[in-house]
Design a protein around this motif. Structure first.
Motif: not given
Length: 165
Positions: A41-56, A96-101
């Motif tokens: 789910p983190a990967w999906a969030i990061a790909i679709t919403l970027g770091v701001p989405g993953l932070l949220a 994961l906020l510091a990791a590239p997807p």
């Protein structure tokens, strides 16, 4: 209610959140299973919403974790039930906020988070022992996530060509 009884009846929404949809009920090393289950789910969030989405999502996982863990703890006699893995999800997502997807980025983030969560350097162990209830359950993994995030960011800065860009 004992842990075995909780495993037999995960009916409430808080149970599903606390155990990250049952990942915490998997045998042997439920924290590792919870961290692994956090990756897709983190990967999906990061790909679709970027770091701001993953932070949220990380903030929501932390808040939801406080709620779910407090409900779970009220019904068991354990101070930090191994089935509760939402804390691993929040800490893993923070890392994961510091990791590239990428596979390499997520693999390194996973390993770093698990190392800090298992070894528990200062003040992680102190947080785990001294802060009671859901706050203690959640905050030690957030601190492990902060450590892992920092090390991952340092690696990406010092070794920019390491396949983590």
């Amino acid at each position: 209610m004992a842990r075995e009884a909780m495993r037999a009846r995960p009916r409430q929404p808080s149970d599903w959140v606390a155990t990250w949809f049952g990942a915490g009920y998997l045998p042997k090393a439920p924290g590792t299973w919870g961290s692994l289950a956090a990756l897709p789910p983190a990967w999906a969030i990061a790909i679709t919403l970027g770091v701001p989405g993953l932070l949220a999502a990380t903030v929501l996982a932390f808040g939801g974790g406080l709620w779910a863990a407090s409900h779970y703890l009220r019904r068991t006699d354990e101070s930090d039930p191994s089935a509760v893995v939402i804390d691993e999800v929040a800490g893993q997502w923070l890392t994961l906020l510091a990791a590239p997807p990428t596979v390499a980025g997520y693999a390194l983030a996973f390993v770093l988070f698990r190392v800090f969560d298992i070894v528990k350097p200062w003040p992680i162990r102190m947080i785990e022992r001294r802060i009671p209830g859901a706050s203690g359950v959640m905050l030690d993994d957030i601190m492990a996530g902060i450590y892992a995030f920092s090390v991952l960011l340092l690696i990406r800065t010092v070794i920019p060509g390491a396949g983590l860009s």
